[in-house]
Design a protein around this motif. Structure first.
Motif, short mmCIF file in Angstrom:
data_model
loop_
_atom_site.label_atom_id
_atom_site.label_comp_id
_atom_site.label_asym_id
_atom_site.label_seq_id
_atom_site.Cartn_x
_atom_site.Cartn_y
_atom_site.Cartn_z
N ARG A 9 -4.85 11.27 -8.74
CA ARG A 9 -6.30 11.28 -8.85
C ARG A 9 -6.91 10.39 -7.77
NH1 ARG A 9 -8.10 6.52 -10.84
NH2 ARG A 9 -6.65 5.23 -12.02
N GLN A 10 -8.24 10.56 -7.61
CA GLN A 10 -8.96 9.70 -6.69
C GLN A 10 -9.19 8.35 -7.38
OE1 GLN A 10 -12.15 11.59 -4.65
NE2 GLN A 10 -12.78 9.72 -3.60
N ALA A 11 -9.01 7.30 -6.63
CA ALA A 11 -9.22 5.96 -7.17
C ALA A 11 -10.71 5.70 -7.38
CB ALA A 11 -8.64 4.92 -6.23
N THR A 12 -11.00 4.82 -8.32
CA THR A 12 -12.38 4.38 -8.58
C THR A 12 -12.45 2.86 -8.37
OG1 THR A 12 -12.05 3.90 -10.92
CG2 THR A 12 -12.60 6.19 -10.33
N LEU A 13 -13.66 2.34 -8.38
CA LEU A 13 -13.82 0.89 -8.25
C LEU A 13 -13.14 0.14 -9.38
CD1 LEU A 13 -17.48 0.63 -6.91
CD2 LEU A 13 -15.35 0.10 -5.68
N ASP A 14 -13.02 0.77 -10.54
CA ASP A 14 -12.33 0.13 -11.67
C ASP A 14 -10.85 -0.10 -11.38
OD1 ASP A 14 -14.67 0.06 -13.13
OD2 ASP A 14 -14.22 1.89 -14.25
N ASP A 15 -10.31 0.62 -10.39
CA ASP A 15 -8.89 0.49 -10.03
C ASP A 15 -8.64 -0.61 -9.01
OD1 ASP A 15 -8.05 2.79 -11.56
OD2 ASP A 15 -8.81 4.08 -9.94
N ALA A 16 -9.68 -1.21 -8.47
CA ALA A 16 -9.55 -2.09 -7.29
C ALA A 16 -8.51 -3.20 -7.49
CB ALA A 16 -10.90 -2.68 -6.90
N GLU A 17 -8.53 -3.90 -8.60
CA GLU A 17 -7.58 -4.99 -8.80
C GLU A 17 -6.14 -4.48 -8.86
OE1 GLU A 17 -8.68 -7.73 -11.89
OE2 GLU A 17 -10.68 -8.00 -11.03
N ARG A 18 -5.93 -3.35 -9.53
CA ARG A 18 -4.58 -2.77 -9.60
C ARG A 18 -4.13 -2.27 -8.22
NH1 ARG A 18 -3.88 1.38 -14.21
NH2 ARG A 18 -5.82 2.23 -13.40
N LEU A 19 -5.06 -1.69 -7.46
CA LEU A 19 -4.73 -1.24 -6.10
C LEU A 19 -4.35 -2.44 -5.23
CD1 LEU A 19 -7.53 1.39 -5.41
CD2 LEU A 19 -5.12 1.82 -5.88
N LEU A 20 -5.12 -3.50 -5.31
CA LEU A 20 -4.82 -4.69 -4.53
C LEU A 20 -3.43 -5.21 -4.86
CD1 LEU A 20 -5.58 -6.90 -2.53
CD2 LEU A 20 -6.68 -8.13 -4.44
N SER A 21 -3.07 -5.22 -6.11
CA SER A 21 -1.75 -5.69 -6.52
C SER A 21 -0.64 -4.84 -5.90
CB SER A 21 -1.66 -5.67 -8.05
OG SER A 21 -0.38 -6.08 -8.46
N VAL A 22 -0.79 -3.52 -5.93
CA VAL A 22 0.21 -2.62 -5.35
C VAL A 22 0.27 -2.84 -3.83
CG1 VAL A 22 0.77 -0.20 -4.86
CG2 VAL A 22 0.08 -0.88 -7.17
N ILE A 23 -0.89 -2.90 -3.18
CA ILE A 23 -0.93 -3.06 -1.73
C ILE A 23 -0.29 -4.38 -1.31
CG2 ILE A 23 -2.50 -3.41 0.24
CD1 ILE A 23 -4.38 -1.30 -1.19
N ARG A 24 -0.61 -5.46 -1.99
CA ARG A 24 -0.03 -6.76 -1.63
C ARG A 24 1.49 -6.75 -1.76
NH1 ARG A 24 -4.24 -11.17 -4.14
NH2 ARG A 24 -5.65 -11.22 -2.35
N ARG A 25 1.98 -6.19 -2.87
CA ARG A 25 3.44 -6.15 -3.05
C ARG A 25 4.09 -5.25 -2.00
NH1 ARG A 25 1.82 -5.81 -8.30
NH2 ARG A 25 2.53 -3.67 -8.57
N ALA A 26 3.48 -4.10 -1.74
CA ALA A 26 4.07 -3.14 -0.80
C ALA A 26 4.05 -3.67 0.63
CB ALA A 26 3.33 -1.81 -0.88
N TYR A 27 2.99 -4.36 1.01
CA TYR A 27 2.86 -4.82 2.40
C TYR A 27 3.45 -6.21 2.64
CZ TYR A 27 0.24 -0.78 3.98
OH TYR A 27 -0.11 0.50 4.35
N ARG A 28 4.01 -6.82 1.62
CA ARG A 28 4.64 -8.14 1.80
C ARG A 28 5.74 -8.05 2.86
NH1 ARG A 28 5.78 -9.77 -3.42
NH2 ARG A 28 3.66 -10.53 -3.48
N SER A 29 6.59 -7.02 2.79
CA SER A 29 7.68 -6.88 3.76
C SER A 29 7.15 -6.58 5.16
CB SER A 29 8.67 -5.81 3.32
OG SER A 29 8.05 -4.53 3.30
N ILE A 30 6.02 -5.88 5.24
CA ILE A 30 5.39 -5.60 6.54
C ILE A 30 4.93 -6.91 7.17
CG2 ILE A 30 3.48 -4.40 7.71
CD1 ILE A 30 5.37 -2.38 6.53
N GLY A 31 4.33 -7.77 6.36
CA GLY A 31 3.91 -9.08 6.85
C GLY A 31 5.09 -9.92 7.32
N GLU A 32 6.21 -9.84 6.60
CA GLU A 32 7.41 -10.58 6.99
C GLU A 32 7.94 -10.10 8.34
OE1 GLU A 32 9.90 -10.05 3.56
OE2 GLU A 32 8.71 -11.45 2.36
N LEU A 33 7.69 -8.84 8.67
CA LEU A 33 8.09 -8.29 9.97
C LEU A 33 7.07 -8.63 11.07
CD1 LEU A 33 9.26 -4.75 8.82
CD2 LEU A 33 10.73 -6.57 9.72
#
Length: 169
Positions: A9-33
């Motif tokens: 589904r398309q994300a809504t503003l109500d999803d923002a905190e959950r999206l941020l959590s997924v993005i931070r965890r997923a991009y942690r390894s990118i930051g380490e690189l």
């Protein structure tokens, strides 16, 4: 055996905190690189702005957002739809959820709703496995620009209709 309920589904503003959590965890390894993707430094305001101004999509499994991808225009590079901020919760890595959400974005959204014959995304030239992975999925390089101090942002295009010939941007 429990059933798995997958929702795209398309994300809504109500999803923002959950999206941020997924993005931070997923991009942690990118930051380490030391890859300079904006998502490495994502904050709640950035995620809310992204959801409000562009189209973000999620894959939920049993009510939990496990992957996200966003879509926007990028006229300085291409007239085709541009996919970005692709993130899979590391807890769901290697289970095919990223492949499923990418295919959904490519086919159900870009091809079937936007009626675009092709789609573009970009990744780091120095990432150890993303560039070859996208190429295996049918993406072809067509443009590069500087990314950070010692990297290139490689733009790739994938044709979504069999009759379309590969061209740049």
């Amino acid at each position: 055996m429990s059933s798995v309920n997958e929702v795209y589904r398309q994300a809504t503003l109500d999803d923002a905190e959950r999206l941020l959590s997924v993005i931070r965890r997923a991009y942690r390894s990118i930051g380490e690189l030391e890859i300079e993707f904006a998502a490495v430094h994502a904050d709640l305001e950035m995620v809310r702005t992204n959801v409000a101004e562009y189209a973000s999509y999620v894959l939920e499994i049993n009510g939990t957002i496990v992957a996200t991808i966003s879509l926007r225009s990028l006229p300085e590079v291409t007239d085709l739809p541009f996919l970005y901020n692709f993130a899979v919760d590391p807890a769901y890595a290697n289970r095919g959820v990223g492949n499923k959400l990418l295919a959904y974005a490519e086919e159900a959204v870009v091809r079937d709703i936007l009626l675009s014959p092709a789609v573009v995304l970009a990744t780091s030239a120095k990432h150890p496995w993303l560039l070859p992975m996208y190429e295996r999925k049918g993406y072809v390089r067509f443009y590069e620009r500087e990314l950070g101090r010692d990297d290139k942002l490689v733009f790739l295009r994938k044709n979504l209709l069999p009759e379309v010939r590969a061209t740049t941007g």
